[in-house]
Design a protein around this motif. Structure first.
Motif, PDB file in Angstrom:
ATOM      1  N   THR A 131      50.696  32.093  32.604  1.00  0.00           N
ATOM      2  CA  THR A 131      50.067  31.640  33.847  1.00  0.00           C
ATOM      3  C   THR A 131      48.558  31.535  33.687  1.00  0.00           C
ATOM      4  O   THR A 131      47.979  31.995  32.698  1.00  0.00           O
ATOM      5  CB  THR A 131      50.363  32.623  34.999  1.00  0.00           C
ATOM      6  OG1 THR A 131      49.579  33.809  34.844  1.00  0.00           O
ATOM      7  CG2 THR A 131      51.831  32.983  35.062  1.00  0.00           C
ATOM      8  N   GLU A 132      47.938  30.943  34.696  1.00  0.00           N
ATOM      9  CA  GLU A 132      46.484  30.976  34.786  1.00  0.00           C
ATOM     10  C   GLU A 132      46.076  30.989  36.249  1.00  0.00           C
ATOM     11  O   GLU A 132      46.847  30.627  37.136  1.00  0.00           O
ATOM     12  CB  GLU A 132      45.847  29.799  34.051  1.00  0.00           C
ATOM     13  CG  GLU A 132      46.247  28.441  34.535  1.00  0.00           C
ATOM     14  CD  GLU A 132      45.693  27.347  33.627  1.00  0.00           C
ATOM     15  OE1 GLU A 132      45.200  27.655  32.525  1.00  0.00           O
ATOM     16  OE2 GLU A 132      45.765  26.173  34.023  1.00  0.00           O
ATOM     17  N   GLY A 133      44.868  31.467  36.491  1.00  0.00           N
ATOM     18  CA  GLY A 133      44.354  31.559  37.850  1.00  0.00           C
ATOM     19  C   GLY A 133      44.541  32.917  38.489  1.00  0.00           C
ATOM     20  O   GLY A 133      44.187  33.100  39.656  1.00  0.00           O
ATOM     21  N   PHE A 134      45.074  33.895  37.724  1.00  0.00           N
ATOM     22  CA  PHE A 134      45.355  35.196  38.340  1.00  0.00           C
ATOM     23  C   PHE A 134      44.071  35.935  38.695  1.00  0.00           C
ATOM     24  O   PHE A 134      44.008  36.608  39.734  1.00  0.00           O
ATOM     25  CB  PHE A 134      46.231  36.041  37.419  1.00  0.00           C
ATOM     26  CG  PHE A 134      46.707  37.315  38.059  1.00  0.00           C
ATOM     27  CD1 PHE A 134      47.539  37.276  39.170  1.00  0.00           C
ATOM     28  CD2 PHE A 134      46.337  38.558  37.568  1.00  0.00           C
ATOM     29  CE1 PHE A 134      47.980  38.444  39.774  1.00  0.00           C
ATOM     30  CE2 PHE A 134      46.779  39.728  38.159  1.00  0.00           C
ATOM     31  CZ  PHE A 134      47.606  39.677  39.266  1.00  0.00           C
ATOM     32  N   GLU A 135      43.055  35.823  37.881  1.00  0.00           N
ATOM     33  CA  GLU A 135      41.805  36.535  38.179  1.00  0.00           C
ATOM     34  C   GLU A 135      41.159  35.985  39.452  1.00  0.00           C
ATOM     35  O   GLU A 135      40.611  36.742  40.256  1.00  0.00           O
ATOM     36  CB  GLU A 135      40.844  36.435  36.989  1.00  0.00           C
ATOM     37  CG  GLU A 135      41.347  37.112  35.721  1.00  0.00           C
ATOM     38  CD  GLU A 135      41.730  38.577  35.937  1.00  0.00           C
ATOM     39  OE1 GLU A 135      40.967  39.281  36.645  1.00  0.00           O
ATOM     40  OE2 GLU A 135      42.776  39.001  35.405  1.00  0.00           O
ATOM     41  N   ASP A 136      41.233  34.680  39.639  1.00  0.00           N
ATOM     42  CA  ASP A 136      40.710  34.097  40.880  1.00  0.00           C
ATOM     43  C   ASP A 136      41.506  34.600  42.077  1.00  0.00           C
ATOM     44  O   ASP A 136      40.938  34.863  43.152  1.00  0.00           O
ATOM     45  CB  ASP A 136      40.776  32.573  40.819  1.00  0.00           C
ATOM     46  CG  ASP A 136      39.774  31.986  39.834  1.00  0.00           C
ATOM     47  OD1 ASP A 136      38.789  32.674  39.517  1.00  0.00           O
ATOM     48  OD2 ASP A 136      39.993  30.851  39.378  1.00  0.00           O
ATOM     49  N   LEU A 137      42.819  34.716  41.912  1.00  0.00           N
ATOM     50  CA  LEU A 137      43.644  35.246  42.997  1.00  0.00           C
ATOM     51  C   LEU A 137      43.259  36.684  43.308  1.00  0.00           C
ATOM     52  O   LEU A 137      43.110  37.064  44.480  1.00  0.00           O
ATOM     53  CB  LEU A 137      45.125  35.160  42.624  1.00  0.00           C
ATOM     54  CG  LEU A 137      46.107  35.864  43.561  1.00  0.00           C
ATOM     55  CD1 LEU A 137      45.976  35.377  44.995  1.00  0.00           C
ATOM     56  CD2 LEU A 137      47.546  35.670  43.071  1.00  0.00           C
ATOM     57  N   LEU A 138      43.066  37.506  42.270  1.00  0.00           N
ATOM     58  CA  LEU A 138      42.677  38.900  42.487  1.00  0.00           C
ATOM     59  C   LEU A 138      41.383  38.988  43.295  1.00  0.00           C
ATOM     60  O   LEU A 138      41.251  39.818  44.202  1.00  0.00           O
ATOM     61  CB  LEU A 138      42.495  39.613  41.150  1.00  0.00           C
ATOM     62  CG  LEU A 138      43.764  39.989  40.373  1.00  0.00           C
ATOM     63  CD1 LEU A 138      43.385  40.680  39.071  1.00  0.00           C
ATOM     64  CD2 LEU A 138      44.662  40.896  41.204  1.00  0.00           C
ATOM     65  N   ALA A 139      40.445  38.121  42.971  1.00  0.00           N
ATOM     66  CA  ALA A 139      39.153  38.151  43.667  1.00  0.00           C
ATOM     67  C   ALA A 139      39.288  37.761  45.139  1.00  0.00           C
ATOM     68  O   ALA A 139      38.453  38.140  45.967  1.00  0.00           O
ATOM     69  CB  ALA A 139      38.170  37.224  42.962  1.00  0.00           C
ATOM     70  N   SER A 140      40.354  37.024  45.465  1.00  0.00           N
ATOM     71  CA  SER A 140      40.526  36.553  46.846  1.00  0.00           C
ATOM     72  C   SER A 140      41.450  37.439  47.665  1.00  0.00           C
ATOM     73  O   SER A 140      41.568  37.243  48.883  1.00  0.00           O
ATOM     74  CB  SER A 140      41.089  35.129  46.835  1.00  0.00           C
ATOM     75  OG  SER A 140      42.460  35.132  46.431  1.00  0.00           O
ATOM     76  N   LEU A 141      42.117  38.415  47.025  1.00  0.00           N
ATOM     77  CA  LEU A 141      43.109  39.207  47.739  1.00  0.00           C
ATOM     78  C   LEU A 141      42.474  40.099  48.802  1.00  0.00           C
ATOM     79  O   LEU A 141      41.457  40.749  48.549  1.00  0.00           O
ATOM     80  CB  LEU A 141      43.890  40.094  46.764  1.00  0.00           C
ATOM     81  CG  LEU A 141      45.086  39.489  46.031  1.00  0.00           C
ATOM     82  CD1 LEU A 141      45.733  40.540  45.147  1.00  0.00           C
ATOM     83  CD2 LEU A 141      46.095  38.899  47.004  1.00  0.00           C
ATOM     84  N   PRO A 142      43.061  40.172  49.971  1.00  0.00           N
ATOM     85  CA  PRO A 142      42.584  41.107  50.990  1.00  0.00           C
ATOM     86  C   PRO A 142      43.057  42.525  50.674  1.00  0.00           C
ATOM     87  O   PRO A 142      43.922  42.743  49.807  1.00  0.00           O
ATOM     88  CB  PRO A 142      43.247  40.583  52.265  1.00  0.00           C
ATOM     89  CG  PRO A 142      44.532  39.994  51.786  1.00  0.00           C
ATOM     90  CD  PRO A 142      44.229  39.391  50.438  1.00  0.00           C
ATOM     91  N   ASP A 143      42.530  43.479  51.377  1.00  0.00           N
ATOM     92  CA  ASP A 143      43.048  44.839  51.317  1.00  0.00           C
ATOM     93  C   ASP A 143      44.464  44.844  51.883  1.00  0.00           C
ATOM     94  O   ASP A 143      44.733  44.214  52.916  1.00  0.00           O
ATOM     95  CB  ASP A 143      42.149  45.763  52.130  1.00  0.00           C
ATOM     96  CG  ASP A 143      42.731  47.155  52.276  1.00  0.00           C
ATOM     97  OD1 ASP A 143      42.673  47.920  51.306  1.00  0.00           O
ATOM     98  OD2 ASP A 143      43.257  47.441  53.378  1.00  0.00           O
ATOM     99  N   ALA A 144      45.364  45.536  51.217  1.00  0.00           N
ATOM    100  CA  ALA A 144      46.772  45.505  51.611  1.00  0.00           C
ATOM    101  C   ALA A 144      46.971  45.985  53.041  1.00  0.00           C
ATOM    102  O   ALA A 144      47.707  45.363  53.827  1.00  0.00           O
ATOM    103  CB  ALA A 144      47.606  46.349  50.643  1.00  0.00           C
ATOM    104  N   GLU A 145      46.322  47.070  53.402  1.00  0.00           N
ATOM    105  CA  GLU A 145      46.523  47.622  54.742  1.00  0.00           C
ATOM    106  C   GLU A 145      45.937  46.710  55.816  1.00  0.00           C
ATOM    107  O   GLU A 145      46.541  46.512  56.882  1.00  0.00           O
ATOM    108  CB  GLU A 145      45.908  49.019  54.832  1.00  0.00           C
ATOM    109  CG  GLU A 145      46.329  49.773  56.075  1.00  0.00           C
ATOM    110  CD  GLU A 145      46.038  51.259  55.982  1.00  0.00           C
ATOM    111  OE1 GLU A 145      46.207  51.957  57.013  1.00  0.00           O
ATOM    112  OE2 GLU A 145      45.649  51.727  54.890  1.00  0.00           O
ATOM    113  N   ALA A 146      44.783  46.112  55.518  1.00  0.00           N
ATOM    114  CA  ALA A 146      44.184  45.189  56.481  1.00  0.00           C
ATOM    115  C   ALA A 146      45.048  43.952  56.662  1.00  0.00           C
ATOM    116  O   ALA A 146      45.238  43.458  57.785  1.00  0.00           O
ATOM    117  CB  ALA A 146      42.785  44.799  56.018  1.00  0.00           C
ATOM    118  N   ALA A 147      45.589  43.433  55.560  1.00  0.00           N
ATOM    119  CA  ALA A 147      46.447  42.255  55.647  1.00  0.00           C
ATOM    120  C   ALA A 147      47.735  42.575  56.385  1.00  0.00           C
ATOM    121  O   ALA A 147      48.257  41.742  57.138  1.00  0.00           O
ATOM    122  CB  ALA A 147      46.742  41.723  54.249  1.00  0.00           C
ATOM    123  N   ALA A 148      48.272  43.782  56.179  1.00  0.00           N
ATOM    124  CA  ALA A 148      49.470  44.192  56.914  1.00  0.00           C
ATOM    125  C   ALA A 148      49.197  44.210  58.412  1.00  0.00           C
ATOM    126  O   ALA A 148      50.019  43.765  59.221  1.00  0.00           O
ATOM    127  CB  ALA A 148      49.938  45.558  56.436  1.00  0.00           C
TER     128      ALA A 148
END
Length: 672
Positions: free
Chosen positions: A227-244
Motif C-alpha cells: 500500500t501507499e498513503g498510510f502515513e498521510d492517513l495517520l497524520a489525518s486521523l482524529p483521536d479515537a475517543e473524540a471521533a467516537a
C-alpha cells in the motif's frame, strides 16, 4: 392489462437450479412471487399520448412516435437527450443501450441507474484499487471469522447471501456485527449491533482505525509491502475517543469493531454508506480498515452489496462510468478503441461519464428515455423530477405501469426476466445465462429488440440486426471489446456458460476464471493492483457536517431504506395503488407528538414537501428519527438531491424533518 399465470401469462412456478455453482438451488422469494402472480399492473400494449390521454396503439405507430421525438431533440443538441437505463436489464441490453446512448446519440446525459445506488462504491474501488472489482467472492463467506455488515440490511435486500452469512456465523467463534442506526432485520439476526448517529459513519470508521493504530493492531508488513498513503492517513486521523463521540457511540462499540477487524473479517456495506454526500469517502474508509489490518486475503476484505440484480453487469457493460472492460472515458486511446469497435466517429463519444441522473435532470433535458426505471418515484426531490419530465418528450420502456409511464408521451411494453434471453452479472463478478421460461406475450418486446429498432432507425448500421439482434452476438461484441482489460471477459462464451453455468471475470481465455482479486497466495504471498504504482491507496477523509441537519424548525431526522417486499420502486409488488405510506417511529417520539395524531396517522414534512403516514411504533428506530420505505412513490418527495461530489450519488438517507397533524395546512416548501 394485468396478466398472471392463471390467465395464461407469466410463470406458474419457479425454483432455484441446484446445479448452479453460485446459488446452489437457493432462490429469492421476491423474484418467485413477482413472476408467479405479481400485484403490479403489467403493460401489454404500446401507448402514445393523444389529446392529453395515453391510448393503446400499434408498435409501428409507437416506435415512429418515439423515433420522431428523439430525433428532433437530438438534431438540436445531443446532450438535450437524457437516457436512463437500469440494473434490471440483461448484460446484452445494457451494452446495447450504452452503445446507442454514447455511440449513437453521443450524449453525456446517460446513466444506468447505478449512480443512484452503487456509484460511491465504484468510485472508492477505483481510487483504492485501480479497478471497480470487489476482491471478495461468495466463497470467502465461509472462511471469515467476523462478518461486519455496515449500512446494509442483507436479511431483507440479499436474503440468499444473508442465509450464507448466517450459516457461517453458526460455526464456533464466528460472529456478525451490524453497524446501523436502526435495529434492522439483519441486526435482529446478529450477535452485535452498533448504532451510530445517522450519517456519522465516517467518524465511526475513523475512530475504529485510530483505535487499531493506538493499540498496535496494524499489519505493518502488509501496509509497507502492498500500500501507499498510510502515513498521510495517520497524520489525518482524529483521536479515537473524540471521533467516537462525534459518531454518537461509546468506546466499547469502537473496541468491538476494532476486535472484529483484528481477525479475518469481511466488511459488507450497502446504501446506508453509498447514498451519502460523503459516500465515496465512507466507502474508502471501510477499505482503509481492511488494508490497515491486512484483511485483503481470502476470508476477508471489503465487499460492497449491489443495489439491483444486475448492477455489476451495468458497471462493466453499459458505458455508464467507463467504457466496456473498465476503459477510462478520459483516455483518448480507449475512446479510439471503442469508436473503432463501434465504427463511429471518435469525436461523437463523450470524454466524461456525465453528471449522473440528478444532474442530467436538473439541466432540463428536452427528451428523456427511461428503460426499466421509474425516476418519478425513485429520484430524490421527486416532485421536481416530475415537473422536469412534464416539460420533456418522454419515452418510457417498462414491463409494468409506473409513475413514469403514467406521464410519458410514448410507452413501450418490455419483457421481464422470465421472458428474456441473455446474461447477468452478480456482485462477486460472476456471469450467468438468463433464459426465457415462457414466450414473450403478444404486444410485448424484449428490451434489446426495442433498443436495436430505435437505434437502427436513428443511426443506421449501429446494430448488425436492425430489429431483433441475437443476444449471443451482442455478448460476443461486448466481450471482444473487453479483451486485454482489467475486466477481461473475452474467455466467456454462451457455450462455456452452457457447460459450467457461471464464470467469474476476469476470464481472458476459455480455461481461466477470476478468483479472489489482487492477491496471489502460496508460500510467497504477493499483491498486485492496477493503480499507477501497483499499490493499494489509503485515503484521508474526515467526517463533515450533514447537508441538512436537524434544527429547531425541523428537529427530527428522516431516513429511508428498503422493505422486504419493495424493489425498484415496488411497482411489481404494490399493485396499481401504492397504498398507505407507513412510517416507523420510536414510541416515545410518537408520544411527544401525541397531540398531532389523528386516527393513528401523522404527516411527515421536510423543506421539500409533506406526506401523510400511518404510524408503526417501532423501538428499533432511534428516538428522533422517522424511517420511510424508499420504494414507496411518496417517500422521495421529501428526500434531498445533494450529491457526493466524487460519485454524483445523491444523499437519500438523512434530512431534517418534522411531524405535523395530517389535516394541518402546511406552508409551501421552501425554495432552493
Amino acid at each position: 392489462m394485468h396478466r398472471a399465470a392463471d390467465v395464461g401469462y407469466g410463470i406458474d412456478t419457479a425454483r432455484g437450479d441446484a446445479a448452479h455453482p453460485v446459488s446452489q438451488g437457493l432462490a429469492c422469494s421476491r423474484g418467485i412471487s413477482e413472476s408467479q402472480d405479481p400485484d403490479g399492473e403489467w403493460l401489454s400494449r404500446p401507448m402514445v399520448r393523444s389529446d392529453g390521454e395515453l391510448r393503446q396503439t400499434t408498435w409501428d405507430v409507437a416506435l415512429a412516435r418515439a423515433v420522431e421525438g428523439l430525433q428532433a431533440v437530438h438534431a438540436r443538441d445531443p446532450d438535450a437527450v437524457a437516457i436512463l437505463g437500469s440494473g434490471q436489464q440483461t448484460n446484452e441490453a445494457a451494452y446495447a443501450l450504452g452503445k446507442l446512448a454514447r455511440g449513437g446519440f453521443g450524449t453525456r446525459n446517460y446513466d444506468a441507474n447505478t449512480t443512484l445506488c452503487m456509484a460511491s462504491a465504484v468510485t472508492a474501488y477505483y481510487q483504492a484499487f485501480g479497478s471497480d472489482a470487489p476482491p471478495c467472492t461468495y466463497a470467502d463467506i465461509g472462511e471469515a471469522d467476523r462478518h461486519v455488515v455496515w449500512g446494509a440490511n442483507p436479511a431483507v435486500a440479499h436474503p440468499v447471501m444473508f442465509r450464507w452469512i448466517r450459516q457461517a456465523a453458526d460455526e464456533d467463534d464466528v460472529e456478525i456485527v451490524v453497524v446501523d442506526p436502526v435495529r434492522s432485520e439483519t441486526a435482529e439476526n446478529s450477535e452485535h449491533h452498533v448504532a451510530p448517529d445517522p450519517g456519522k459513519d465516517l467518524a465511526l470508521s475513523r475512530a475504529v482505525l485510530a483505535r487499531l493504530v493506538e493499540t498496535g493492531r496494524v499489519d505493518r508488513a502488509f501496509v509497507d509491502e502492498a500500500t501507499e498513503g498510510f502515513e498521510d492517513l495517520l497524520a489525518s486521523l482524529p483521536d479515537a475517543e473524540a471521533a467516537a463521540g462525534d459518531a454518537g457511540v461509546e468506546m466499547v462499540d469502537v473496541d468491538l469493531l476494532a476486535d472484529a477487524l483484528d481477525q479475518r473479517a469481511l466488511v459488507y456495506w450497502g446504501m446506508g454508506v453509498n447514498q451519502h454526500v460523503q459516500g465515496t469517502e465512507i466507502a474508502r474508509s471501510l477499505v482503509d480498515l481492511t488494508l490497515a489490518t491486512g484483511n485483503l486475503r481470502p476470508g476477508g476484505g471489503p465487499f460492497s452489496l449491489t443495489g439491483q440484480a444486475n448492477s455489476m453487469g451495468t458497471r462493466i457493460c453499459s458505458s455508464k462510468g467507463s467504457w466496456p472492460g473498465q476503459r477510462a472515458f478520459e483516455d483518448p486511446d480507449h475512446r479510439r478503441v471503442v469508436a473503432d469497435h463501434w465504427d463511429v466517429p471518435v469525436d461523437r463519444l463523450p470524454d466524461d461519464p456525465g453528471p449522473g441522473p440528478v444532474g442530467m435532470l436538473e439541466d432540463g433535458p428536452e427528451a428523456v428515455w427511461t428503460v426499466a426505471t421509474n425516476p418519478v418515484a425513485g429520484m430524490p426531490e421527486a416532485e421536481r423530477v416530475r415537473e422536469t419530465l412534464d416539460d420533456a418528450f418522454v419515452v418510457a420502456q417498462d414491463a409494468f405501469h409506473t409513475e413514469t409511464t403514467e406521464i410519458a408521451d410514448v410507452v413501450l411494453p418490455a419483457a421481464t426476466w422470465g421472458e428474456s434471453e441473455g446474461t447477468t452479472t452478480n456482485m462477486e463478478r460472476t456471469i450467468s445465462r438468463v433464459r426465457a421460461a415462457t414466450d414473450v406475450p403478444s404486444g410485448v418486446k424484449q428490451d434489446i429488440d426495442i433498443i436495436a429498432t430505435i437505434g437502427s432507425r436513428l443511426f443506421p448500421g449501429l446494430f448488425d440486426d436492425d430489429t431483433s439482434p441475437d443476444p449471443e452476438a451482442i455478448f460476443e461484441e461486448f466481450t471482444a471489446l473487453t479483451e486485454g482489460t482489467v475486466a477481461d471477459c473475452s474467455g466467456i462464451t454462451y457455450d462455456r456458460l452452457e457447460d459450467v453455468h457461471a464464470v467469474r471475470w476476469p476470464a481472458p481465455d476459455e480455461d481461466s476464471a477470476g478468483g479472489y482479486r489482487y492477491y496471489e497466495g502460496g508460500d510467497e504471498e504477493s499483491w498486485s493492483f492496477p493503480t499507477g504504482t501497483g499499490r493499494a491507496q489509503f485515503s484521508t477523509g474526515r467526517q463533515r457536517a450533514l447537508p441538512e441537519p436537524a434544527d429547531d424548525e425541523y428537529p427530527l431526522t428522516l431516513t429511508t431504506a428498503r422493505e422486504a417486499d419493495g424493489y425498484n420502486t415496488g411497482v411489481r409488488s404494490r399493485g396499481g395503488e401504492a397504498g398507505p405510506l407507513v412510517a416507523r417511529i420510536h414510541p416515545e417520539t410518537v408520544e411527544e407528538h401525541s397531540g398531532l395524531v389523528a386516527d393513528d396517522r401523522l404527516a411527515v414534512a421536510t423543506r421539500r414537501g409533506s406526506v401523510t403516514v400511518d404510524i408503526d411504533r417501532d423501538e428499533g428506530v432511534p428516538r428522533g428519527m422517522v424511517w420511510l420505505p424508499i420504494h414507496h412513490p411518496a417517500t422521495n418527495r421529501l428526500t434531498l438531491s445533494e450529491r457526493d461530489p466524487q460519485s454524483n450519488e445523491p444523499h437519500f438517507k438523512q434530512c431534517a424533518a418534522r411531524l405535523v397533524a395530517p389535516e394541518a395546512e402546511l406552508p409551501p416548501a421552501a425554495a432552493d
